[in-house]
Design an enzyme around this catalytic site. Structure first.
Site, PDB file in Angstrom:
ATOM      1  N   PHE A 149     -34.729  66.989 -70.913  1.00  0.00           N
ATOM      2  CA  PHE A 149     -33.722  66.986 -69.904  1.00  0.00           C
ATOM      3  C   PHE A 149     -32.544  66.221 -69.982  1.00  0.00           C
ATOM      4  O   PHE A 149     -31.454  66.605 -69.413  1.00  0.00           O
ATOM      5  CB  PHE A 149     -34.598  66.685 -68.474  1.00  0.00           C
ATOM      6  CG  PHE A 149     -34.707  65.045 -68.431  1.00  0.00           C
ATOM      7  CD1 PHE A 149     -33.626  64.266 -67.852  1.00  0.00           C
ATOM      8  CD2 PHE A 149     -35.726  64.285 -68.924  1.00  0.00           C
ATOM      9  CE1 PHE A 149     -33.507  62.904 -67.557  1.00  0.00           C
ATOM     10  CE2 PHE A 149     -35.615  62.977 -69.007  1.00  0.00           C
ATOM     11  CZ  PHE A 149     -34.709  62.218 -68.448  1.00  0.00           C
ATOM     12  N   LYS A 173     -35.684  77.325 -75.009  1.00  0.00           N
ATOM     13  CA  LYS A 173     -36.606  77.031 -73.755  1.00  0.00           C
ATOM     14  C   LYS A 173     -36.350  75.617 -73.252  1.00  0.00           C
ATOM     15  O   LYS A 173     -36.758  74.577 -73.740  1.00  0.00           O
ATOM     16  CB  LYS A 173     -38.149  77.044 -74.254  1.00  0.00           C
ATOM     17  CG  LYS A 173     -39.015  77.152 -72.920  1.00  0.00           C
ATOM     18  CD  LYS A 173     -39.129  76.329 -71.830  1.00  0.00           C
ATOM     19  CE  LYS A 173     -39.716  74.730 -72.235  1.00  0.00           C
ATOM     20  NZ  LYS A 173     -39.325  73.951 -71.060  1.00  0.00           N
ATOM     21  N   GLU A 176     -37.193  72.158 -67.797  1.00  0.00           N
ATOM     22  CA  GLU A 176     -37.116  72.876 -66.234  1.00  0.00           C
ATOM     23  C   GLU A 176     -36.640  72.063 -65.272  1.00  0.00           C
ATOM     24  O   GLU A 176     -36.508  72.334 -63.984  1.00  0.00           O
ATOM     25  CB  GLU A 176     -38.661  73.237 -66.043  1.00  0.00           C
ATOM     26  CG  GLU A 176     -39.711  72.021 -65.862  1.00  0.00           C
ATOM     27  CD  GLU A 176     -40.120  71.727 -67.347  1.00  0.00           C
ATOM     28  OE1 GLU A 176     -39.558  71.495 -68.442  1.00  0.00           O
ATOM     29  OE2 GLU A 176     -41.629  71.351 -67.528  1.00  0.00           O
ATOM     30  N   ARG A 177     -36.146  70.719 -65.642  1.00  0.00           N
ATOM     31  CA  ARG A 177     -35.520  69.741 -64.711  1.00  0.00           C
ATOM     32  C   ARG A 177     -34.029  70.101 -64.354  1.00  0.00           C
ATOM     33  O   ARG A 177     -33.618  69.993 -63.534  1.00  0.00           O
ATOM     34  CB  ARG A 177     -35.768  68.377 -65.162  1.00  0.00           C
ATOM     35  CG  ARG A 177     -36.920  67.927 -65.782  1.00  0.00           C
ATOM     36  CD  ARG A 177     -37.324  66.478 -65.178  1.00  0.00           C
ATOM     37  NE  ARG A 177     -38.720  66.387 -65.708  1.00  0.00           N
ATOM     38  CZ  ARG A 177     -39.933  66.929 -65.602  1.00  0.00           C
ATOM     39  NH1 ARG A 177     -39.930  67.692 -64.451  1.00  0.00           N
ATOM     40  NH2 ARG A 177     -41.030  66.329 -65.998  1.00  0.00           N
ATOM     41  N   SER A 226     -40.149  63.841 -75.825  1.00  0.00           N
ATOM     42  CA  SER A 226     -41.187  62.635 -75.852  1.00  0.00           C
ATOM     43  C   SER A 226     -42.093  62.728 -77.011  1.00  0.00           C
ATOM     44  O   SER A 226     -42.392  63.732 -77.563  1.00  0.00           O
ATOM     45  CB  SER A 226     -41.805  62.265 -74.612  1.00  0.00           C
ATOM     46  OG  SER A 226     -42.692  63.301 -74.159  1.00  0.00           O
ATOM     47  N   CYS A 281     -32.078  58.908 -75.734  1.00  0.00           N
ATOM     48  CA  CYS A 281     -32.892  58.235 -76.794  1.00  0.00           C
ATOM     49  C   CYS A 281     -32.306  57.134 -77.874  1.00  0.00           C
ATOM     50  O   CYS A 281     -32.989  56.886 -78.593  1.00  0.00           O
ATOM     51  CB  CYS A 281     -33.274  59.709 -77.788  1.00  0.00           C
ATOM     52  SG  CYS A 281     -32.022  60.274 -78.679  1.00  0.00           S
ATOM     53  N   GLU A 384     -41.619  53.228 -74.225  1.00  0.00           N
ATOM     54  CA  GLU A 384     -40.361  53.714 -74.099  1.00  0.00           C
ATOM     55  C   GLU A 384     -40.148  53.678 -72.511  1.00  0.00           C
ATOM     56  O   GLU A 384     -40.972  54.592 -71.687  1.00  0.00           O
ATOM     57  CB  GLU A 384     -39.975  55.165 -74.438  1.00  0.00           C
ATOM     58  CG  GLU A 384     -38.562  55.556 -74.322  1.00  0.00           C
ATOM     59  CD  GLU A 384     -38.476  57.076 -74.806  1.00  0.00           C
ATOM     60  OE1 GLU A 384     -39.379  57.864 -74.870  1.00  0.00           O
ATOM     61  OE2 GLU A 384     -37.528  57.274 -75.635  1.00  0.00           O
TER      62      GLU A 384
HETATM   63  P1  NAD Z   1     -40.527  66.070 -72.524  1.00  0.00           P
HETATM   64  O1  NAD Z   1     -41.400  65.781 -73.708  1.00  0.00           O
HETATM   65  O2  NAD Z   1     -41.448  65.647 -71.400  1.00  0.00           O
HETATM   66  O3  NAD Z   1     -40.189  67.481 -72.439  1.00  0.00           O
HETATM   67  C1  NAD Z   1     -39.500  68.014 -73.547  1.00  0.00           C
HETATM   68  C2  NAD Z   1     -39.855  69.596 -73.585  1.00  0.00           C
HETATM   69  O4  NAD Z   1     -41.178  69.550 -73.569  1.00  0.00           O
HETATM   70  C3  NAD Z   1     -39.254  70.287 -72.161  1.00  0.00           C
HETATM   71  O5  NAD Z   1     -38.754  71.541 -72.511  1.00  0.00           O
HETATM   72  C4  NAD Z   1     -40.590  70.345 -71.287  1.00  0.00           C
HETATM   73  O6  NAD Z   1     -40.620  71.395 -70.636  1.00  0.00           O
HETATM   74  C5  NAD Z   1     -41.474  70.506 -72.637  1.00  0.00           C
HETATM   75  N1  NAD Z   1     -43.007  69.957 -72.283  1.00  0.00           N
HETATM   76  C6  NAD Z   1     -43.343  69.143 -71.579  1.00  0.00           C
HETATM   77  N2  NAD Z   1     -44.684  68.777 -71.500  1.00  0.00           N
HETATM   78  C7  NAD Z   1     -45.217  69.587 -72.347  1.00  0.00           C
HETATM   79  C8  NAD Z   1     -46.613  69.840 -72.574  1.00  0.00           C
HETATM   80  N3  NAD Z   1     -47.594  69.500 -72.018  1.00  0.00           N
HETATM   81  N4  NAD Z   1     -46.717  71.003 -73.476  1.00  0.00           N
HETATM   82  C9  NAD Z   1     -45.553  71.731 -74.005  1.00  0.00           C
HETATM   83  N5  NAD Z   1     -44.434  71.461 -73.622  1.00  0.00           N
HETATM   84  C10 NAD Z   1     -44.137  70.537 -72.894  1.00  0.00           C
HETATM   85  O7  NAD Z   1     -39.267  65.031 -72.590  1.00  0.00           O
HETATM   86  P2  NAD Z   1     -38.152  64.850 -71.612  1.00  0.00           P
HETATM   87  O8  NAD Z   1     -38.616  63.849 -70.546  1.00  0.00           O
HETATM   88  O9  NAD Z   1     -37.524  66.094 -71.143  1.00  0.00           O
HETATM   89  O10 NAD Z   1     -37.047  64.029 -72.504  1.00  0.00           O
HETATM   90  C11 NAD Z   1     -36.942  62.705 -72.686  1.00  0.00           C
HETATM   91  C12 NAD Z   1     -37.860  62.330 -73.891  1.00  0.00           C
HETATM   92  O11 NAD Z   1     -37.142  63.058 -75.126  1.00  0.00           O
HETATM   93  C13 NAD Z   1     -37.493  60.751 -74.272  1.00  0.00           C
HETATM   94  O12 NAD Z   1     -38.787  60.475 -74.872  1.00  0.00           O
HETATM   95  C14 NAD Z   1     -36.525  60.632 -75.174  1.00  0.00           C
HETATM   96  O13 NAD Z   1     -36.533  59.563 -76.203  1.00  0.00           O
HETATM   97  C15 NAD Z   1     -36.699  61.896 -75.951  1.00  0.00           C
HETATM   98  N6  NAD Z   1     -35.582  62.347 -76.492  1.00  0.00           N
HETATM   99  C16 NAD Z   1     -35.450  62.398 -78.073  1.00  0.00           C
HETATM  100  C17 NAD Z   1     -34.401  62.756 -78.798  1.00  0.00           C
HETATM  101  C18 NAD Z   1     -34.135  62.406 -80.204  1.00  0.00           C
HETATM  102  O14 NAD Z   1     -33.452  63.162 -80.880  1.00  0.00           O
HETATM  103  N7  NAD Z   1     -35.151  61.888 -80.801  1.00  0.00           N
HETATM  104  C19 NAD Z   1     -33.205  63.260 -78.128  1.00  0.00           C
HETATM  105  C20 NAD Z   1     -33.306  63.184 -76.670  1.00  0.00           C
HETATM  106  C21 NAD Z   1     -34.402  62.801 -76.111  1.00  0.00           C
END
Ligand code: NAD
Length: 499
Positions: A149, A173, A176-177, A226, A281, A384
């Protein structure tokens, strides 16, 4: 209520699963739309169509594909304000920050305009008598991107730009937020000349992600989000024989040496710690001053700067430093971690717990927090937080500061502030982290370099954007070709050596 479906074969298509998620305006707490959550059947049908569309797109010469990227850049600039406002209204970040989100994606698209050059293979003339050897980079077919998101424009573009420029079809994909901007990007790609079906945007949750991971027509998956989900996607995707790269969470340390310019360091920490409400991140979430005198001087400079931060809705324009966090659940998680910091003995020197904004009582705003005397065993140090909370861990020596960054499970980014070149060089050489800033707090590499962390911040090979992306989204084929005059001289049964 506005309903957001999917983008399939060049059209907005309503969802058929009957499942939806709410999309909030984080500044007011109101539900402003609902987004369809795709079923496996919807994902599979869109993939089938993408695979069919890819054949012609993959055979289109790279220069023509690059021209689509060129036009897309023009359209992004044309619609910058509209995209930024849509982004802010779902994510909560300020409009100038939303423009930065779009700009950092746009720059990767600019890099992708170099596809004809980047896709050139290697050639060896006369590797043997009458023998030439060459390699080509061919698309992997259908690739998919699963994005978070916090950068709803930048990260989808980091994924789709190189994948499409390499001649693949792409299934996005998004989170969804905040799904609106990814849909707008798909419309702009079509306007730029991308053939229908080559880019499909499928909104969804775990069901559509699992469908991506299990679909045999999808050869490569790029994920950002994450760490627990990154690990899950990496293991399930690779077990299914896919090429997978996953970028996860972070806990970025900034080391402040006694010789650093303390005003520069304090300004850097405030921007990198609290910008975008800490939902980056590459945010700095841990300050590590070396020596108590450095720590005292730093804290003294930080407090007034943090207390002056202006927190508000994106509609307040340039008058706001950061906005709300993305959901009520995110806010509750941040405040729970703050309470754990207090309970575990850290000193809360700026307390944002009672922050309230008149007229926006239901918004997901979190006031800025600063902790001092944080130790390695505390939850606020190990986890985090992804919010406007900066933890200060005091180190006695440079070696202790270095080992803090080295021993932490995450290894996305880190920074050192010093006037000493030798210390800075030593730090950059020894620290086991992917992206390093020297007197630069958020060292996000530009589009023509690559982006990626180490340790639990990344799984799989190759980084995002830059030349690595062109490697990830292509497969190398190597051809040994012989055109001698005497080709009919008879079979050779030994393993041929090149003369
Ligand atoms: P998230 O892991 O909750 O979601 C990321 C994606 O995974 C979304 O599209 C979501 O729909 C999907 N997802 C969520 N739960 C799932 C599940 N149980 N099974 C399958 N798919 C699932 O992350 P977020 O809250 O959207 O983003 C924040 C996180 O992203 C933080 O941890 C941040 O550090 C990380 N981030 C990392 C980078 C990098 O390049 N390392 C860059 C940006 C964000």
């Amino acid at each position: 209520m506005k309903e957001i479906g999917h983008w399939i074969n060049g059209k907005h298509v309503p969802g058929t699963s009957g499942r939806f998620a709410d999309v909030f305006n984080p500044a007011t707490g109101e539900v402003q739309a609902r987004v369809a959550l795709a079923s496996k059947a919807e994902l599979d049908a869109a993939t089938e169509a993408a695979a069919a569309a890819q054949v012609k797109w993959g055979a289109t010469n790279p220069q023509r594909r690059a021209r689509v990227m060129m036009e897309f850049v023009r359209l992004l600039n044309r619609d910058m304000q509209k995209l930024a406002e849509a982004l802010s209204s779902e994510h909560g970040k300020t409009v100038p920050d939303a423009k930065g989100d779009i700009q950092r994606g746009l720059e990767v698209i600019e890099f992708c305009i170099g596809a004809p050059h980047l896709l050139k293979g290697e050639f060896t003339d006369s590797a043997g008598p009458g023998i030439d050897m060459y390699s080509m980079r061919q698309p992997i077919g259908v690739a998919a991107g699963i994005t978070p998101f916090n950068f709803p424009a930048m990260i989808p573009m980091w994924k789709m730009g190189p994948a499409l420029a390499c001649g693949n079809a792409f299934i996005l994909k998004p989170s969804e937020r905040d799904p609106s901007v990814p849909m707008m990007l798909a419309e702009l790609m079509q306007e730029a000349g991308l053939p229908d079906g080559v880019l499909q945007v499928i909104n969804g949750d775990k069901e559509s992600v699992d469908a991506i991971l299990d679909n045999p027509q999808i050869s490569g998956v790029g994920f950002v989000g994450s760490t627990p989900i990154a690990e899950y996607i990496y293991s399930r995707g690779t077990a299914n024989g896919k090429r997978v790269q996953c970028f996860g969470g972070a806990k970025n340390h900034m080391i402040i040496m006694p010789d650093a310019d303390m005003d520069l360091a304090a300004d850097a920490l405030v921007g990198a710690g609290y910008g975008a409400a800490g939902e980056r991140c590459m945010a700095i979430s841990v300050a590590v001053p070396v020596g108590d005198a450095t720590a005292d001087a730093l804290i003294e400079k930080l407090i007034p700067r943090i207390e002056k931060l202006k927190v508000g809705p994106y509609t307040a324009g340039n008058d706001v430093d950061y906005g709300p966090v993305v959901t009520a659940a995110a806010k509750a998680n941040i405040l729970r971690l703050v309470e754990s910091g207090v309970a575990q003995g850290a000193k809360l020197v700026v307390d944002g717990r009672n922050f309230a904004l008149q007229g926006y009582e239901d918004g997901f705003f979190v006031g800025p927090h600063l902790f001092d005397h944080v130790t390695k065993d505390m939850d606020i140090y190990r986890k985090e937080i992804f919010g406007p909370v900066l933890s200060t861990v005091r180190a006695k020596t440079y070696e202790e500061a270095l080992s803090l960054a080295m021993d932490h499970e995450y290894g996305n980014g880190t920074a050192i502030f010093t006037r000493d070149g030798d210390t800075a060089r030593d730090f950059a050489n020894r620290v086991n982290v992917g992206m390093i800033g020297i007197n630069v707090p958020i060292p996000v590499p530009l589009a023509y370099h690559t982006f990626g962390g180490w340790k639990k911040s990344a799984f799989g090979d190759l980084n995002q954007h830059g030349p690595d992306a062109f490697r990830f989204y292509t497969r190398t084929k190597t051809i040994t070709s012989r055109w001698p005059s005497g080709i009919k001289e008879g079979a050779a049964f030994n393993f041929k050596q090149m003369d």
